[in-house]
Design an enzyme around this catalytic site. Structure first.
Site, short mmCIF file in Angstrom:
data_model
loop_
_atom_site.label_atom_id
_atom_site.label_comp_id
_atom_site.label_asym_id
_atom_site.label_seq_id
_atom_site.Cartn_x
_atom_site.Cartn_y
_atom_site.Cartn_z
N ASP A 1 0.84 -1.20 0.00
CA ASP A 1 0.00 0.00 0.00
C ASP A 1 0.88 1.25 0.00
O ASP A 1 1.72 1.43 0.88
CB ASP A 1 -0.90 0.00 1.25
CG ASP A 1 -1.81 1.22 1.30
OD1 ASP A 1 -2.93 1.12 0.76
OD2 ASP A 1 -1.41 2.26 1.86
N TYR B 1 2.60 9.87 -0.28
CA TYR B 1 3.66 9.28 0.55
C TYR B 1 5.04 9.55 -0.05
O TYR B 1 6.05 9.32 0.61
CB TYR B 1 3.47 7.76 0.67
CG TYR B 1 2.22 7.29 1.35
CD1 TYR B 1 1.33 8.18 1.95
CD2 TYR B 1 1.91 5.92 1.39
CE1 TYR B 1 0.18 7.71 2.56
CE2 TYR B 1 0.76 5.47 2.00
CZ TYR B 1 -0.11 6.36 2.58
OH TYR B 1 -1.26 5.91 3.19
N LYS C 1 -2.97 5.96 -4.31
CA LYS C 1 -4.06 6.90 -4.00
C LYS C 1 -3.86 8.23 -4.70
O LYS C 1 -2.72 8.69 -4.87
CB LYS C 1 -4.15 7.13 -2.49
CG LYS C 1 -4.17 5.85 -1.66
CD LYS C 1 -4.12 6.13 -0.18
CE LYS C 1 -3.93 4.86 0.62
NZ LYS C 1 -2.56 4.33 0.54
N HIS D 1 -7.81 9.65 -1.97
CA HIS D 1 -7.14 9.66 -0.67
C HIS D 1 -7.91 10.38 0.42
O HIS D 1 -7.97 9.91 1.56
CB HIS D 1 -5.75 10.29 -0.83
CG HIS D 1 -4.78 9.88 0.22
ND1 HIS D 1 -3.42 9.87 0.00
CD2 HIS D 1 -4.93 9.46 1.50
CE1 HIS D 1 -2.79 9.46 1.10
NE2 HIS D 1 -3.69 9.21 2.02
#
Length: 282
Positions: free
Chosen positions: A44, A49, A74, A106
């Site tokens: 994930d 990120y 996302k 997200h």
């Protein structure tokens, strides 16, 4: 790897490896390779990120056939809208170097409603296999999802013994929408990890408390996404498929729910705060 079937027929591993807050300085690559070597087959990540490239490289260099690995990413707020989603999807595909098995919105905003066409086209091209959302509360869900052309297959939310999303699951379970658990171990909640009842279960089964918690969540039908950069912890979090909690033990876990999250997507100013947090560059 055991899996759940989503409401669109796609199968998703019951446990995935979370990469939130793991830096893109080689740490993500190393952690993902450790996870894949330990047996994880679900990774994930997210555009926000800033580590999609290392995830993609770790998957590509693992020697594991791509069809055996499930990748989630996302779409961040700055890319909401039809043209923005086109750009965001293309960026994630480029960074990962491969297709995306599950693509999530997200954070919830009013821009949800314009994404249906972009979702469909990405799926038709094979860029994305399954679509979902994240951080949707019952209030947000009821405001937007009834207007969606496609029901999401997943809602990734905070989920652990102290926050079991009972009100949300009363809605999503009826639609066959799978809950994915971030912060499945309570976001460092020391009180939870030292709970006497959980410690007693751990002793009974020869496991640690974290393994008991993850097992309970999977038995409740949630996909769990534990995160660690420690290879021993990474492997231990996966070692939850050789035992099962009893109905009585599950009832003890269910009684731990406080209904209080560590993050409230319904709070005033959340969207503005998140939008100002950072910008993803191409």
């Amino acid at each position: 790897m055991e899996s759940f079937e989503l409401n669109d027929g796609v199968r998703i591993p019951k446990i995935g490896f979370g990469t939130y807050l793991i830096p893109n300085d080689g740490s993500t690559y190393k952690a993902v390779r450790s996870a894949l070597d330990a047996g994880y087959r679900h990774i994930d990540t997210a555009a926000a990120y800033f580590n999609e490239e290392e995830v993609g490289r770790a998957v590509a260099e693992s020697g594991i056939p791509r069809e055996d690995i499930f990748i989630t990413s996302k779409l961040w707020l700055q890319d909401y809208g039809y043209e923005g989603a086109k750009k965001g999807i293309a960026r994630s595909l480029r960074h990962l170097g491969t297709h995306i098995d599950l693509y999530l919105i997200h954070q919830p905003t009013v821009m949800f409603l314009v994404l249906g066409r972009r979702w469909r086209r990405a799926r038709q091209r094979g860029d994305i296999r399954s679509i979902g959302v994240s951080n949707m509360t019952p209030k947000i869900w009821n405001s937007f999802v009834p207007q969606f052309e496609t029901i999401p297959s997943v809602n990734q939310v905070e989920f652990n013994p102290t926050f079991q999303q009972k009100d949300l699951r009363a809605i999503t379970d009826e639609l066959g929408v799978r809950i994915e658990a971030y912060f499945p171990l309570g976001h460092g909640n020391r009180e939870l990890l030292t709970n006497p009842a959980l410690m007693a279960m751990a002793e009974k089964y020869g496991k640690n408390v974290g393994q008991i918690i993850l097992r309970a969540e999977i038995q409740d039908g949630a996909v769990v996404l534990p995160k660690s950069t420690n290879p021993q912890h990474i492997a231990a979090n996966l070692d939850i498929f050789d035992f099962a909690l009893t109905d009585e033990e599950m009832a003890i876990v269910h009684a731990m729910d406080t209904g209080k999250p560590s993050h409230d997507p319904d709070a005033n100013g959340v969207e503005e705060m998140l939008r100002s947090a950072f910008v993803i560059e191409d």
